[in-house]
Design a protein around this motif. Structure first.
Motif, mmCIF file in Angstrom:
data_model
loop_
_atom_site.group_PDB
_atom_site.id
_atom_site.type_symbol
_atom_site.label_atom_id
_atom_site.label_comp_id
_atom_site.label_asym_id
_atom_site.label_seq_id
_atom_site.Cartn_x
_atom_site.Cartn_y
_atom_site.Cartn_z
ATOM 1 N N HIS A 34 -12.358 1.823 -12.786
ATOM 2 C CA HIS A 34 -12.701 0.751 -11.858
ATOM 3 C C HIS A 34 -11.647 0.664 -10.758
ATOM 4 O O HIS A 34 -10.443 0.780 -11.037
ATOM 5 C CB HIS A 34 -12.786 -0.594 -12.590
ATOM 6 N N PRO A 35 -12.047 0.470 -9.496
ATOM 7 C CA PRO A 35 -11.067 0.408 -8.410
ATOM 8 C C PRO A 35 -10.045 -0.712 -8.562
ATOM 9 O O PRO A 35 -8.913 -0.592 -8.094
ATOM 10 C CB PRO A 35 -11.916 0.218 -7.152
ATOM 11 N N TYR A 36 -10.421 -1.805 -9.222
ATOM 12 C CA TYR A 36 -9.457 -2.880 -9.436
ATOM 13 C C TYR A 36 -8.374 -2.446 -10.421
ATOM 14 O O TYR A 36 -7.187 -2.725 -10.223
ATOM 15 C CB TYR A 36 -10.161 -4.137 -9.944
ATOM 16 N N THR A 37 -8.776 -1.752 -11.475
ATOM 17 C CA THR A 37 -7.792 -1.210 -12.419
ATOM 18 C C THR A 37 -6.851 -0.254 -11.706
ATOM 19 O O THR A 37 -5.632 -0.285 -11.909
ATOM 20 C CB THR A 37 -8.505 -0.487 -13.573
ATOM 21 N N LYS A 38 -7.409 0.609 -10.863
ATOM 22 C CA LYS A 38 -6.581 1.557 -10.106
ATOM 23 C C LYS A 38 -5.595 0.816 -9.212
ATOM 24 O O LYS A 38 -4.437 1.230 -9.071
ATOM 25 C CB LYS A 38 -7.473 2.475 -9.278
ATOM 26 N N ALA A 39 -6.040 -0.288 -8.622
ATOM 27 C CA ALA A 39 -5.160 -1.076 -7.762
ATOM 28 C C ALA A 39 -4.026 -1.708 -8.559
ATOM 29 O O ALA A 39 -2.876 -1.740 -8.109
ATOM 30 C CB ALA A 39 -5.965 -2.156 -7.043
ATOM 31 N N LEU A 40 -4.326 -2.223 -9.749
ATOM 32 C CA LEU A 40 -3.277 -2.801 -10.591
ATOM 33 C C LEU A 40 -2.253 -1.751 -10.988
ATOM 34 O O LEU A 40 -1.041 -2.008 -10.991
ATOM 35 C CB LEU A 40 -3.897 -3.422 -11.850
ATOM 36 N N LEU A 41 -2.732 -0.563 -11.328
ATOM 37 C CA LEU A 41 -1.816 0.511 -11.716
ATOM 38 C C LEU A 41 -1.017 0.994 -10.512
ATOM 39 O O LEU A 41 0.165 1.344 -10.642
ATOM 40 C CB LEU A 41 -2.599 1.673 -12.335
ATOM 41 N N GLU A 42 -1.635 1.026 -9.348
ATOM 42 C CA GLU A 42 -0.944 1.461 -8.137
ATOM 43 C C GLU A 42 0.158 0.480 -7.751
ATOM 44 O O GLU A 42 1.154 0.857 -7.129
ATOM 45 C CB GLU A 42 -1.953 1.576 -6.987
ATOM 46 N N ALA A 43 -0.005 -0.784 -8.156
ATOM 47 C CA ALA A 43 0.982 -1.808 -7.820
ATOM 48 C C ALA A 43 2.240 -1.722 -8.681
ATOM 49 O O ALA A 43 3.255 -2.360 -8.366
ATOM 50 C CB ALA A 43 0.364 -3.196 -7.966
ATOM 51 N N VAL A 44 2.190 -0.940 -9.762
ATOM 52 C CA VAL A 44 3.370 -0.769 -10.618
ATOM 53 C C VAL A 44 4.398 0.070 -9.866
ATOM 54 O O VAL A 44 4.095 1.186 -9.439
ATOM 55 C CB VAL A 44 2.990 -0.084 -11.942
ATOM 56 N N PRO A 45 5.627 -0.441 -9.667
ATOM 57 C CA PRO A 45 6.643 0.312 -8.916
ATOM 58 C C PRO A 45 6.962 1.658 -9.571
ATOM 59 O O PRO A 45 7.169 1.745 -10.780
ATOM 60 C CB PRO A 45 7.873 -0.616 -8.955
ATOM 61 N N ARG A 46 6.963 2.719 -8.731
ATOM 62 C CA ARG A 46 7.297 4.067 -9.197
ATOM 63 C C ARG A 46 8.124 4.764 -8.121
ATOM 64 O O ARG A 46 7.947 4.532 -6.927
ATOM 65 C CB ARG A 46 6.028 4.877 -9.487
ATOM 66 N N PHE A 47 9.001 5.657 -8.581
ATOM 67 C CA PHE A 47 9.871 6.372 -7.659
ATOM 68 C C PHE A 47 9.471 7.836 -7.481
ATOM 69 O O PHE A 47 10.021 8.536 -6.648
ATOM 70 C CB PHE A 47 11.327 6.315 -8.160
ATOM 71 N N ASP A 48 8.492 8.284 -8.273
ATOM 72 C CA ASP A 48 8.150 9.708 -8.255
ATOM 73 C C ASP A 48 6.997 10.039 -7.322
ATOM 74 O O ASP A 48 6.619 11.192 -7.185
ATOM 75 C CB ASP A 48 7.820 10.193 -9.667
ATOM 76 N N LYS A 49 6.387 9.015 -6.683
ATOM 77 C CA LYS A 49 5.299 9.311 -5.762
ATOM 78 C C LYS A 49 5.139 8.178 -4.760
ATOM 79 O O LYS A 49 5.533 7.043 -5.012
ATOM 80 C CB LYS A 49 3.986 9.538 -6.520
ATOM 81 N N LYS A 50 4.530 8.505 -3.628
ATOM 82 C CA LYS A 50 4.236 7.501 -2.627
ATOM 83 C C LYS A 50 3.099 6.618 -3.115
ATOM 84 O O LYS A 50 2.118 7.109 -3.669
ATOM 85 C CB LYS A 50 3.841 8.175 -1.310
ATOM 86 N N GLN A 51 3.219 5.312 -2.910
ATOM 87 C CA GLN A 51 2.192 4.384 -3.352
ATOM 88 C C GLN A 51 1.210 4.102 -2.218
ATOM 89 O O GLN A 51 1.593 3.834 -1.087
ATOM 90 C CB GLN A 51 2.825 3.080 -3.839
ATOM 91 N N ASP A 52 -0.061 4.224 -2.503
ATOM 92 C CA ASP A 52 -1.111 3.953 -1.536
ATOM 93 C C ASP A 52 -1.631 2.535 -1.738
ATOM 94 O O ASP A 52 -1.728 2.053 -2.867
ATOM 95 C CB ASP A 52 -2.271 4.939 -1.700
ATOM 96 N N THR A 53 -1.974 1.881 -0.660
ATOM 97 C CA THR A 53 -2.545 0.544 -0.752
ATOM 98 C C THR A 53 -4.061 0.669 -0.889
ATOM 99 O O THR A 53 -4.733 1.118 0.027
ATOM 100 C CB THR A 53 -2.202 -0.290 0.488
ATOM 101 N N ILE A 54 -4.580 0.304 -2.066
ATOM 102 C CA ILE A 54 -6.020 0.400 -2.276
ATOM 103 C C ILE A 54 -6.627 -0.965 -2.590
ATOM 104 O O ILE A 54 -7.751 -1.064 -3.027
ATOM 105 C CB ILE A 54 -6.361 1.402 -3.395
ATOM 106 N N LEU A 55 -5.842 -2.018 -2.336
ATOM 107 C CA LEU A 55 -6.320 -3.379 -2.570
ATOM 108 C C LEU A 55 -6.026 -4.208 -1.332
ATOM 109 O O LEU A 55 -4.895 -4.258 -0.856
ATOM 110 C CB LEU A 55 -5.618 -3.985 -3.783
ATOM 111 N N THR A 56 -7.041 -4.845 -0.778
ATOM 112 C CA THR A 56 -6.862 -5.630 0.440
ATOM 113 C C THR A 56 -7.278 -7.078 0.195
ATOM 114 O O THR A 56 -8.117 -7.363 -0.663
ATOM 115 C CB THR A 56 -7.710 -5.063 1.588
ATOM 116 N N GLY A 57 -6.695 -7.987 0.974
ATOM 117 C CA GLY A 57 -7.104 -9.384 0.914
ATOM 118 C C GLY A 57 -6.682 -10.108 -0.347
ATOM 119 O O GLY A 57 -6.043 -9.560 -1.230
ATOM 120 N N ASP A 58 -7.083 -11.392 -0.428
ATOM 121 C CA ASP A 58 -6.762 -12.243 -1.569
ATOM 122 C C ASP A 58 -7.973 -12.378 -2.481
ATOM 123 O O ASP A 58 -9.115 -12.180 -2.063
ATOM 124 C CB ASP A 58 -6.331 -13.637 -1.094
ATOM 125 N N ILE A 59 -7.698 -12.749 -3.714
ATOM 126 C CA ILE A 59 -8.774 -12.970 -4.668
ATOM 127 C C ILE A 59 -9.643 -14.144 -4.190
ATOM 128 O O ILE A 59 -9.117 -15.177 -3.768
ATOM 129 C CB ILE A 59 -8.195 -13.241 -6.078
#
Length: 330
Positions: A259-284
């Motif tokens: 699910h794209p929301y799950t992907k967005a939550l995982l993408e929001a986890v800070p990581r140093f080994d890759k560039k983070q893409d913004t895949i979540l826009t706006g407020d709930i």
């Protein structure tokens, strides 16, 4: 085997506008269904305002339910009378988010831990027969408290101290001890480490895992922190606007989110080994005015026309992994 089954649960609140004074309906949980397996740690994940704590309070019968069923060991707990509810709450206990506010500052720790035993004296579970009637003696109470303090890593001398004399991590251990004192089968931990320092969080997580293994507990762990969830959960249910949009075992959720929301939550986890893409826009969106179609479409970068009109259902993949997203049909 399921210990808890939630079927088509709906929870609503009525609030008044501070400006116009008009009443509004907050749809906090929307037609949610979930099975919890005995002996597992299931995490409920999502942003603040997605309905996680409301779900927990509904399971504990701390908030009214509009419709649906909450079945514990085959019994719908929404049908229980006050005495039956008292027995149910021996089997299900909660650990709250803030150990600073969940413990009475005017009571010694011994009295805080004694209180559940006194309240439930007519339904005692500490005799040889697990549910037999038995009244505690003063010596029995002290021994039970000593044992439960030892279980969570504290000395019996804590009994004579007040909550302010402990650190945040120690207070949360006391809150866990209070939850354990009636020997429950099921514990709901609502953001139990979010108010603690990072160095202390790992200790509390390890303690919960140890207690689960030693006492065959079932734990519902509520959190917005995917890093914490990864280290404690057997399964993860992702919530968005009162609905479960994805559920599966922890490895599947982290390695192959559907699910794209799950992907967005995982993408929001800070990581140093890759560039983070913004895949979540706006407020709930506000739960007083839910979007049509897929509830996530207003923030989804992959939104299609269909998403604005139709609401996707959970589609099951392999191993019980399921997600509610039309992208999986492409």
């Amino acid at each position: 085997m399921s210990i808890l089954e939630i079927k088509n649960l709906n929870v609503e609140y009525t609030t008044k506008s501070t400006v116009l004074g008009k009443e509004k309906t907050v749809r906090a949980v929307n037609d949610l269904s979930l099975d919890v397996k005995k002996g597992e740690i299931i995490a409920i994940a999502g942003e603040s305002g997605c309905g996680k704590s409301t779900l927990a309070n509904a399971i504990a019968r701390l908030t009214p339910v509009k419709s649906g069923e909450i079945i514990f060991h085959g019994i719908n707990i929404l049908d229980l009378n006050s005495k039956q509810l008292k027995i149910y709450r021996q089997s299900l206990q909660m650990v709250f988010q803030n150990p600073y506010s969940s413990l009475n500052p005017k009571m010694k720790i011994g009295d805080i831990l004694k209180e559940p035993l006194i309240i439930n004296n007519d339904l005692c579970i500490y005799s040889e027969d697990y549910r037999a009637l038995h009244e505690f003696s003063k010596g029995e109470i002290e021994e039970i408290i000593r044992q439960v303090l030892e279980t969570v890593g504290l000395d019996k001398s804590a009994m004579d101290l007040y909550p302010h004399e402990f650190s945040g991590g120690q207070r949360q251990r006391i809150a866990i001890a209070r939850a354990l004192i009636l020997k429950p089968e099921f514990i709901i931990a609502d953001e139990p480490v979010s108010a603690l320092d990072v160095s202390i969080q790992a200790q509390i997580i390890n303690l919960l895992v140890q207690l689960k293994n030693n006492y065959n507990l079932t734990i519902m762990f509520i959190s917005h922190d995917m890093n914490v969830i990864r280290h404690i959960a057997d399964r993860i249910a992702i919530m968005y606007l009162g609905q479960i949009v994805e559920i599966g075992n922890t490895d599947n959720i982290f390695k192959n989110p559907k699910h794209p929301y799950t992907k967005a939550l995982l993408e929001a986890v800070p990581r140093f080994d890759k560039k983070q893409d913004t895949i979540l826009t706006g407020d709930i969106p506000s739960p007083t005015n839910l979007p049509d179609g897929c509830k996530f479409h207003t923030r989804c970068v992959n939104c299609m026309d269909r998403c604005t009109k139709e609401e996707p259902e959970l589609k099951i993949f392999h191993g019980g992994h399921a997600a509610a997203c039309f992208l999986n049909e492409l």
